[in-house]
Design an enzyme around this catalytic site. Structure first.
Site, PDB file in Angstrom:
ATOM      1  N   GLN A 131      -7.525   3.393  13.396  1.00 32.53           N
ATOM      2  CA  GLN A 131      -8.535   4.169  14.111  1.00 32.53           C
ATOM      3  C   GLN A 131      -7.895   5.313  14.895  1.00 32.53           C
ATOM      4  O   GLN A 131      -7.106   5.066  15.807  1.00 32.53           O
ATOM      5  CB  GLN A 131      -9.262   3.240  15.087  1.00 32.53           C
ATOM      6  CG  GLN A 131     -10.286   3.931  15.957  1.00 32.53           C
ATOM      7  CD  GLN A 131     -10.865   2.981  17.001  1.00 32.53           C
ATOM      8  OE1 GLN A 131     -10.184   2.064  17.446  1.00 32.53           O
ATOM      9  NE2 GLN A 131     -12.104   3.192  17.383  1.00 32.53           N
ATOM     10  N   GLY A 132      -8.241   6.538  14.572  1.00 35.06           N
ATOM     11  CA  GLY A 132      -7.683   7.700  15.270  1.00 35.06           C
ATOM     12  C   GLY A 132      -8.700   8.323  16.201  1.00 35.06           C
ATOM     13  O   GLY A 132      -9.266   9.378  15.897  1.00 35.06           O
ATOM     14  N   TYR A 133      -8.929   7.656  17.312  1.00 34.09           N
ATOM     15  CA  TYR A 133      -9.851   8.186  18.324  1.00 34.09           C
ATOM     16  C   TYR A 133      -9.056   8.797  19.486  1.00 34.09           C
ATOM     17  O   TYR A 133      -9.138   9.980  19.754  1.00 34.09           O
ATOM     18  CB  TYR A 133     -10.745   7.060  18.869  1.00 34.09           C
ATOM     19  CG  TYR A 133     -12.038   6.823  18.117  1.00 34.09           C
ATOM     20  CD1 TYR A 133     -12.137   7.062  16.761  1.00 34.09           C
ATOM     21  CD2 TYR A 133     -13.167   6.337  18.777  1.00 34.09           C
ATOM     22  CE1 TYR A 133     -13.319   6.821  16.082  1.00 34.09           C
ATOM     23  CE2 TYR A 133     -14.356   6.101  18.113  1.00 34.09           C
ATOM     24  CZ  TYR A 133     -14.434   6.342  16.766  1.00 34.09           C
ATOM     25  OH  TYR A 133     -15.614   6.098  16.103  1.00 34.09           O
ATOM     26  N   SER A 134      -8.287   7.927  20.220  1.00 40.62           N
ATOM     27  CA  SER A 134      -7.662   8.346  21.474  1.00 40.62           C
ATOM     28  C   SER A 134      -6.596   9.415  21.254  1.00 40.62           C
ATOM     29  O   SER A 134      -5.895   9.420  20.241  1.00 40.62           O
ATOM     30  CB  SER A 134      -7.004   7.151  22.151  1.00 40.62           C
ATOM     31  OG  SER A 134      -7.948   6.158  22.377  1.00 40.62           O
ATOM     32  N   SER A 166      -3.473   1.614  16.803  1.00 38.27           N
ATOM     33  CA  SER A 166      -3.000   0.263  16.447  1.00 38.27           C
ATOM     34  C   SER A 166      -2.739   0.170  14.947  1.00 38.27           C
ATOM     35  O   SER A 166      -3.600   0.552  14.150  1.00 38.27           O
ATOM     36  CB  SER A 166      -4.052  -0.790  16.811  1.00 38.27           C
ATOM     37  OG  SER A 166      -4.435  -0.681  18.149  1.00 38.27           O
ATOM     38  N   GLU A 249     -16.933  -1.847  17.196  1.00 38.18           N
ATOM     39  CA  GLU A 249     -15.602  -2.197  17.723  1.00 38.18           C
ATOM     40  C   GLU A 249     -15.745  -3.140  18.915  1.00 38.18           C
ATOM     41  O   GLU A 249     -15.027  -4.139  19.012  1.00 38.18           O
ATOM     42  CB  GLU A 249     -14.862  -0.920  18.146  1.00 38.18           C
ATOM     43  CG  GLU A 249     -13.471  -1.233  18.691  1.00 38.18           C
ATOM     44  CD  GLU A 249     -12.672   0.012  19.078  1.00 38.18           C
ATOM     45  OE1 GLU A 249     -13.247   1.114  19.127  1.00 38.18           O
ATOM     46  OE2 GLU A 249     -11.468  -0.140  19.341  1.00 38.18           O
ATOM     47  N   GLU A 387     -14.065  -0.652  33.217  1.00 41.54           N
ATOM     48  CA  GLU A 387     -14.815   0.260  34.100  1.00 41.54           C
ATOM     49  C   GLU A 387     -15.819   1.074  33.296  1.00 41.54           C
ATOM     50  O   GLU A 387     -16.965   1.282  33.718  1.00 41.54           O
ATOM     51  CB  GLU A 387     -13.850   1.216  34.836  1.00 41.54           C
ATOM     52  CG  GLU A 387     -12.960   0.553  35.872  1.00 41.54           C
ATOM     53  CD  GLU A 387     -11.734  -0.126  35.259  1.00 41.54           C
ATOM     54  OE1 GLU A 387     -11.531   0.003  34.027  1.00 41.54           O
ATOM     55  OE2 GLU A 387     -11.006  -0.806  35.992  1.00 41.54           O
TER      56      GLU A 387
HETATM   57  C1  FAD Z   1      -4.141  -2.677  23.112  1.00 42.99           C
HETATM   58  C2  FAD Z   1      -4.748  -1.327  22.847  1.00 42.99           C
HETATM   59  C3  FAD Z   1      -5.088  -0.961  21.559  1.00 42.99           C
HETATM   60  C4  FAD Z   1      -5.664   0.298  21.312  1.00 42.99           C
HETATM   61  N1  FAD Z   1      -5.918   0.669  20.019  1.00 42.99           N
HETATM   62  C5  FAD Z   1      -6.419   1.903  19.767  1.00 42.99           C
HETATM   63  C6  FAD Z   1      -6.619   2.341  18.417  1.00 42.99           C
HETATM   64  O1  FAD Z   1      -6.332   1.621  17.458  1.00 42.99           O
HETATM   65  N2  FAD Z   1      -7.113   3.575  18.212  1.00 42.99           N
HETATM   66  C7  FAD Z   1      -7.438   4.404  19.240  1.00 42.99           C
HETATM   67  O2  FAD Z   1      -7.922   5.506  18.982  1.00 42.99           O
HETATM   68  N3  FAD Z   1      -7.236   4.035  20.527  1.00 42.99           N
HETATM   69  C8  FAD Z   1      -6.724   2.808  20.812  1.00 42.99           C
HETATM   70  N4  FAD Z   1      -6.500   2.420  22.113  1.00 42.99           N
HETATM   71  C9  FAD Z   1      -6.751   3.367  23.206  1.00 42.99           C
HETATM   72  C10 FAD Z   1      -7.897   2.971  24.111  1.00 42.99           C
HETATM   73  O3  FAD Z   1      -9.133   3.170  23.489  1.00 42.99           O
HETATM   74  C11 FAD Z   1      -7.746   3.787  25.411  1.00 42.99           C
HETATM   75  O4  FAD Z   1      -6.551   3.362  26.032  1.00 42.99           O
HETATM   76  C12 FAD Z   1      -8.923   3.569  26.335  1.00 42.99           C
HETATM   77  O5  FAD Z   1     -10.071   4.188  25.833  1.00 42.99           O
HETATM   78  C13 FAD Z   1      -8.645   4.124  27.758  1.00 42.99           C
HETATM   79  O6  FAD Z   1      -8.210   5.445  27.714  1.00 42.99           O
HETATM   80  P1  FAD Z   1      -6.890   5.917  28.488  1.00 42.99           P
HETATM   81  O7  FAD Z   1      -5.781   4.969  28.140  1.00 42.99           O
HETATM   82  O8  FAD Z   1      -6.700   7.369  28.204  1.00 42.99           O
HETATM   83  O9  FAD Z   1      -7.200   5.702  30.033  1.00 42.99           O
HETATM   84  P2  FAD Z   1      -8.018   6.705  30.985  1.00 42.99           P
HETATM   85  O10 FAD Z   1      -9.253   7.144  30.304  1.00 42.99           O
HETATM   86  O11 FAD Z   1      -7.072   7.773  31.475  1.00 42.99           O
HETATM   87  O12 FAD Z   1      -8.413   5.742  32.171  1.00 42.99           O
HETATM   88  C14 FAD Z   1      -7.500   5.442  33.244  1.00 42.99           C
HETATM   89  C15 FAD Z   1      -8.269   4.581  34.256  1.00 42.99           C
HETATM   90  O13 FAD Z   1      -9.368   5.321  34.784  1.00 42.99           O
HETATM   91  C16 FAD Z   1     -10.586   4.599  34.620  1.00 42.99           C
HETATM   92  N5  FAD Z   1     -11.681   5.510  34.291  1.00 42.99           N
HETATM   93  C17 FAD Z   1     -11.644   6.577  33.452  1.00 42.99           C
HETATM   94  N6  FAD Z   1     -12.855   7.169  33.417  1.00 42.99           N
HETATM   95  C18 FAD Z   1     -13.677   6.468  34.239  1.00 42.99           C
HETATM   96  C19 FAD Z   1     -15.043   6.597  34.622  1.00 42.99           C
HETATM   97  N7  FAD Z   1     -15.815   7.559  34.120  1.00 42.99           N
HETATM   98  N8  FAD Z   1     -15.544   5.696  35.499  1.00 42.99           N
HETATM   99  C20 FAD Z   1     -14.772   4.706  36.007  1.00 42.99           C
HETATM  100  N9  FAD Z   1     -13.460   4.539  35.688  1.00 42.99           N
HETATM  101  C21 FAD Z   1     -12.924   5.415  34.823  1.00 42.99           C
HETATM  102  C22 FAD Z   1     -10.337   3.703  33.421  1.00 42.99           C
HETATM  103  O14 FAD Z   1     -11.196   2.585  33.412  1.00 42.99           O
HETATM  104  C23 FAD Z   1      -8.881   3.309  33.630  1.00 42.99           C
HETATM  105  O15 FAD Z   1      -8.774   2.245  34.535  1.00 42.99           O
HETATM  106  C24 FAD Z   1      -5.911   1.175  22.383  1.00 42.99           C
HETATM  107  C25 FAD Z   1      -5.569   0.806  23.701  1.00 42.99           C
HETATM  108  C26 FAD Z   1      -4.982  -0.432  23.929  1.00 42.99           C
HETATM  109  C27 FAD Z   1      -4.594  -0.791  25.340  1.00 42.99           C
END
Ligand code: FAD
Length: 402
Positions: A131-134, A166, A249, A387
């Protein structure tokens, strides 16, 4: 005999005849389940046989239409199949993002050619997806993504970086969100596209995590040429597809982590957690000797059971092709927090044994548990943080002002 009872008898007979000995009683979770794909390695040769037989019958995707190689079963029949597999102690022949995420999305948004191209291969476990989202700078705020897709005739040229992908190092294809237009609001101009990981412009580099069990990668796209026909739905309308896939998901994550290993398997049998506690902490008068651990094990089992029963309806509905709604955020939130609490409890039960990282002084189970505990910290981040789920619940379930 009703049709459903006849199906039950037929399913049981088929499963009993076709399940190889090596898979009986085998536990298949995210770490040791079969994900399929060209790079797939089987822990046991019988897993391959099991995948081939189940895939050929379409029972890896029981409710998907038979015309794409699926089982073509009704929701009720699929439930019976799952019950019979449980009764015979059989693991799923295949797991992964193909079945749980991109498959249901293709069924809803894909055109006929796209369904014909990908669904049969997903069902037979021939291709593995990631999955290429983040992106760096676009996680919770996913719509800020900047991976660029420039149109060049019948192709898009893709440039950018995805993060936390992942299992990208083992995937054959990636479903990705790319930006084809910057002119509107950030949810516009996003396209959902399928990219072959074998393209020379795709580079994958691993990211190491504290658990030491890290399947996470950065995925870089440099001038990757992708045919326009790989766009799912419409160019620039990928946000709709992206949100629908996130529902799948979150349901999948809740299902995987929320219902694992805690509950009693059969009436009268000790549960996994309680057996572990008796072994490691001791037993007095037929009970776990430590009253605090006993209390926590009982609470965890009740919560797991209640959660399992609640999610069962959603999981059944999802398997039957129904689209998950915002309730998937409630389940994702609760299920992942439950798994984190469960892993913390297991570490407490193991006591000093859970301090081990490697070496002869610790048994394999204790070493695995410590790493799984660390891995579970990510449960409430992946698929959208807790959150963010709370925000979705407040807005879309409770109707509170944004
Ligand atoms: C084990 C694991 C597997 C993953 N696998 C994939 C994958 O296969 N493909 C993929 O694309 N991504 C994947 N991800 C990425 C995952 O989707 C992101 O890490 C997640 O969406 C959070 O984004 P971020 O890490 O940029 O944190 P941020 O968005 O920077 O958030 C940092 C903190 O701020 C809080 N926050 C942010 N915005 C808000 C808001 N509006 N209100 C309240 N709190 C807020 C968050 O809750 C968090 O605590 C994976 C992540 C993990 C940990």
């Amino acid at each position: 005999m009703s049709d459903l009872e006849a199906f039950r008898a037929e399913a049981r007979a088929w499963l009993d005849e076709n399940a190889p000995d090596g898979v009986r009683g085998m536990k298949a979770d995210e770490l040791n389940g079969v994900w399929g794909g060209k790079r797939c390695e089987f822990e046991h040769p019988d897993q391959k046989v099991w995948l081939e037989r189940m895939g050929a019958k379409g029972w890896t995707a029981p409710t998907w239409p038979a015309e794409y190689g699926g089982g073509g079963l009704s929701k009720e029949e699929a439930k019976v199949l799952s019950q019979e597999m449980k009764a015979l102690d059989l693991p799923p022949a295949l797991i992964g993002f193909g079945l749980t995420m991109i498959g249901p999305t293709l069924l809803r948004f894909g055109n006929e050619d796209q369904k014909q191209q990908h669904l049969p291969k997903i069902i037979r476990g021939e291709i593995r997806w990631c999955q290429g989202y983040s992106e760096p700078g676009a996680g919770s705020d996913l719509a800020s993504l900047q991976t660029k897709a420039e149109r060049d005739g019948d192709e898009f040229i893709i440039n950018g970086t995805k993060v936390w992908t992942s299992y990208a190092d083992q995937a054959d294809w990636i479903f990705a969100l790319v930006r084809n237009d910057n002119s509107g609001i950030k949810q516009e101009g996003i396209t959902f596209i399928l990219i072959d990981m074998d393209d020379p412009g795709v580079k994958v580099s691993p990211i190491l995590l504290i658990s030491g069990k890290s399947p996470f990668c950065e995925t870089h796209f440099t001038d990757v040429r992708v045919p326009v026909e790989n766009v799912i739905h419409e160019i620039g309308a990928g946000w709709t597809v992206a949100k629908a896939l996130l529902g799948h998901e979150r349901t999948m994550i809740a299902d995987t982590f929320g219902s694992s290993s805690g509950g009693t398997r059969k009436p009268g049998e000790r549960s996994f957690l309680s057996t572990l506690a008796v072994e490691r902490v001791g037993e007095r008068d037929g009970k776990i000797s430590d009253p605090v651990i006993r209390d926590d094990v009982a609470r965890m089992e009740m919560e797991t059971k209640a959660f399992g029963l609640t999610t069962q309806r959603t999981a059944d509905a999802a398997k039957a092709g129904h689209q998950p709604g915002p309730e998937s955020s409630m389940f994702k939130l609760y299920g992942t927090e439950l798994n984190k609490t469960r892993m913390e409890l297991m570490v407490r039960i193991l006591g000093p044994d859970a301090l081990g990282w490697e070496g002869d002084g610790f048994d394999e189970f204790a070493l695995d548990t410590t790493r799984d505990w660390l891995r579970s910290r990510g449960n409430s981040i992946e698929g959208g943080t807790s959150e963010v789920q709370l925000n979705v619940i407040a807005k879309r379930v409770l109707g509170l002002p944004a």
